[in-house]
Write a protein that holds these residues in place. Structure first.
Motif, PDB file in Angstrom:
ATOM      1  N   ASP A 126      -1.562  -9.681  -8.558  1.00  0.00           N
ATOM      2  CA  ASP A 126      -2.545 -10.206  -9.494  1.00  0.00           C
ATOM      3  C   ASP A 126      -1.906 -11.152 -10.508  1.00  0.00           C
ATOM      4  OD1 ASP A 126      -1.156  -7.953 -10.441  1.00  0.00           O
ATOM      5  OD2 ASP A 126      -2.741  -7.425 -11.860  1.00  0.00           O
ATOM      6  N   LEU A 129      -1.230 -14.452  -8.678  1.00  0.00           N
ATOM      7  CA  LEU A 129      -2.473 -15.209  -8.493  1.00  0.00           C
ATOM      8  C   LEU A 129      -2.966 -15.801  -9.806  1.00  0.00           C
ATOM      9  CD1 LEU A 129      -4.248 -12.899  -5.918  1.00  0.00           C
ATOM     10  CD2 LEU A 129      -3.504 -15.258  -5.531  1.00  0.00           C
ATOM     11  N   VAL A 133      -3.642 -19.700 -10.458  1.00  0.00           N
ATOM     12  CA  VAL A 133      -4.871 -20.248 -11.040  1.00  0.00           C
ATOM     13  C   VAL A 133      -4.543 -21.135 -12.232  1.00  0.00           C
ATOM     14  CG1 VAL A 133      -6.992 -19.643 -12.268  1.00  0.00           C
ATOM     15  CG2 VAL A 133      -6.328 -18.357 -10.227  1.00  0.00           C
ATOM     16  N   ARG A 141      -8.511 -26.009  -5.609  1.00  0.00           N
ATOM     17  CA  ARG A 141      -8.611 -24.872  -4.685  1.00  0.00           C
ATOM     18  C   ARG A 141      -7.307 -24.094  -4.571  1.00  0.00           C
ATOM     19  NH1 ARG A 141     -12.688 -23.644  -1.476  1.00  0.00           N
ATOM     20  NH2 ARG A 141     -14.442 -25.099  -1.273  1.00  0.00           N
ATOM     21  N   LEU A 142      -7.482 -22.799  -4.360  1.00  0.00           N
ATOM     22  CA  LEU A 142      -6.398 -21.928  -3.921  1.00  0.00           C
ATOM     23  C   LEU A 142      -6.559 -21.708  -2.422  1.00  0.00           C
ATOM     24  CD1 LEU A 142      -6.666 -21.244  -7.036  1.00  0.00           C
ATOM     25  CD2 LEU A 142      -5.765 -18.981  -6.440  1.00  0.00           C
ATOM     26  N   VAL A 186      -7.458  -8.724  -1.842  1.00  0.00           N
ATOM     27  CA  VAL A 186      -7.321  -9.954  -2.621  1.00  0.00           C
ATOM     28  C   VAL A 186      -8.675 -10.470  -3.111  1.00  0.00           C
ATOM     29  CG1 VAL A 186      -7.436 -11.568  -0.670  1.00  0.00           C
ATOM     30  CG2 VAL A 186      -6.084 -12.152  -2.694  1.00  0.00           C
ATOM     31  N   LEU A 190      -9.501 -12.041  -6.929  1.00  0.00           N
ATOM     32  CA  LEU A 190     -10.018 -13.386  -7.179  1.00  0.00           C
ATOM     33  C   LEU A 190     -11.323 -13.332  -7.971  1.00  0.00           C
ATOM     34  CD1 LEU A 190      -9.322 -15.031  -3.696  1.00  0.00           C
ATOM     35  CD2 LEU A 190      -7.928 -15.166  -5.778  1.00  0.00           C
ATOM     36  N   LEU A 193     -10.527 -12.768 -11.536  1.00  0.00           N
ATOM     37  CA  LEU A 193      -9.954 -13.959 -12.159  1.00  0.00           C
ATOM     38  C   LEU A 193     -11.008 -15.024 -12.430  1.00  0.00           C
ATOM     39  CD1 LEU A 193      -6.612 -14.242 -10.145  1.00  0.00           C
ATOM     40  CD2 LEU A 193      -6.840 -13.747 -12.585  1.00  0.00           C
ATOM     41  N   LEU A 195     -12.855 -16.754 -10.202  1.00  0.00           N
ATOM     42  CA  LEU A 195     -12.918 -17.858  -9.253  1.00  0.00           C
ATOM     43  C   LEU A 195     -14.266 -17.874  -8.522  1.00  0.00           C
ATOM     44  CD1 LEU A 195      -9.310 -17.851  -7.799  1.00  0.00           C
ATOM     45  CD2 LEU A 195     -10.208 -18.946  -9.845  1.00  0.00           C
ATOM     46  N   ILE A 198     -15.515 -18.277  -3.042  1.00  0.00           N
ATOM     47  CA  ILE A 198     -14.483 -17.528  -2.315  1.00  0.00           C
ATOM     48  C   ILE A 198     -14.887 -17.393  -0.849  1.00  0.00           C
ATOM     49  CG2 ILE A 198     -13.239 -15.339  -2.168  1.00  0.00           C
ATOM     50  CD1 ILE A 198     -13.875 -14.929  -5.163  1.00  0.00           C
ATOM     51  N   SER A 267      -9.781 -18.628   0.583  1.00  0.00           N
ATOM     52  CA  SER A 267      -9.880 -19.803  -0.264  1.00  0.00           C
ATOM     53  C   SER A 267     -10.749 -19.489  -1.464  1.00  0.00           C
ATOM     54  CB  SER A 267     -10.473 -20.976   0.515  1.00  0.00           C
ATOM     55  OG  SER A 267     -10.779 -22.055  -0.340  1.00  0.00           O
ATOM     56  N   ALA A 268     -10.478 -20.157  -2.580  1.00  0.00           N
ATOM     57  CA  ALA A 268     -11.298 -20.007  -3.771  1.00  0.00           C
ATOM     58  C   ALA A 268     -11.195 -21.267  -4.613  1.00  0.00           C
ATOM     59  CB  ALA A 268     -10.878 -18.786  -4.579  1.00  0.00           C
TER      60      ALA A 268
END
Length: 271
Positions: A126, A129, A133, A141-142, A186, A190, A193, A195, A198, A267-268
């Motif tokens: 975490d 990530l 971010v 994008r991630l 995960v 996300l 966070l 995002l 996703i 993806s996010a």
């Protein structure tokens, strides 16, 4: 203090070079199509976190020939191998020693940030990530490959592979403070966070879509790099762990056999 790189020995072993090469050959043909779906501009800035020997970074640089790509890792040996092997893509492709926990980039520095085959091998995913971010621009994008060792499927033989994959990742993860099932966890990180957009996709590495020898090479490299920690942290002896791997490798190479590894691709978007 928690060891932030508990698999450092395995990551620095020559078997990891074989692992990363074979995994890229097996995964990239399907993965690249998912990245194209993002419809990114050709001149983006890309960060590859935990780049290893540069297998992913180099492919991203080739996919986006006007992009600036930076690969970061904490293993100098891997970075030097990457610089030497992909010198032809410099200076557009560069490699630096940086920790995934404390990236040197300013906020919102990259359009696409990538983490492939990393999150399962380190504690506090975490935190990594969150740092990823931080350096991704708004609207950027991630792209993640968070491995999950509950998604490997082999035929039963003298040994039952399900017994191995049920126990070994759990025990090794507990001993090293890592989550070898991060692929299924995960999504929640996300969401926490903040995002958006996703997506969860799966690459199928199996004996139909991937050459058997490529798939077998992945398992051989895992065997050579990880039999020792499996024997150290689980009830399986060194000989028993090796026997499981050898049976799974034979299953892959058997023209009548079928085996599959489902690889999460996540993806996010940063809002």
């Amino acid at each position: 203090m928690t060891d932030l790189n508990p698999q450092a020995k395995q990551m620095a072993d020559e078997s990891m070079v074989r692992t990363l090469d074979a995994q890229a050959r097996a995964i990239w043909p399907q993965e690249s199509e998912l990245i194209r779906r993002y419809a990114l501009a050709p001149d983006i800035r890309i960060l590859d976190i935990g780049c290893g020997t540069g297998e992913g970074s180099s492919r991203l640089a080739e996919m986006f020939p006007r992009a600036q790509v930076l690969g970061v890792d904490v293993l100098d040996g891997s970075l030097e191998r990457a610089r030497t092997r992909y010198a032809g893509l410099a200076p557009r492709l560069a490699f630096e020693n940086q920790s995934a926990y404390e990236l040197r980039a300013p906020d919102q520095a990259f359009d696409l940030t990538v983490s492939r085959h990393v999150l399962h091998s380190i504690p506090h995913p975490d935190r990594v990530l969150a740092e990823q971010v931080r350096v991704t621009r708004r609207g950027g994008r991630l792209h993640l490959i968070p491995e999950d060792y509950g998604m490997l499927h082999f035929q039963r033989g003298k040994l039952e592979p399900r017994d191995f994959w049920h126990e070994a990742p759990s025990r090794v993860g507990e001993a090293t403070g890592t989550d070898l099932f991060i692929g299924r966890h995960v999504f929640g990180i996300l969401v926490d966070l903040g995002l958006t957009d996703i997506t969860m996709d799966y690459i199928v590495v199996d004996t139909i879509r991937v050459p058997r020898e490529t798939f077998a090479t992945i398992l051989e490299a895992w065997r050579d790099g990880y039999v020792d920690p499996v024997a150290e942290f689980t009830r399986f002896t060194h000989e028993e762990a090796k026997a499981y791997f050898d049976q799974m490798i034979a299953n892959i190479r058997d023209p009548h056999g079928y085996a599959a590894w489902l690889v999460p691709v996540v993806s996010a978007r940063v809002p």
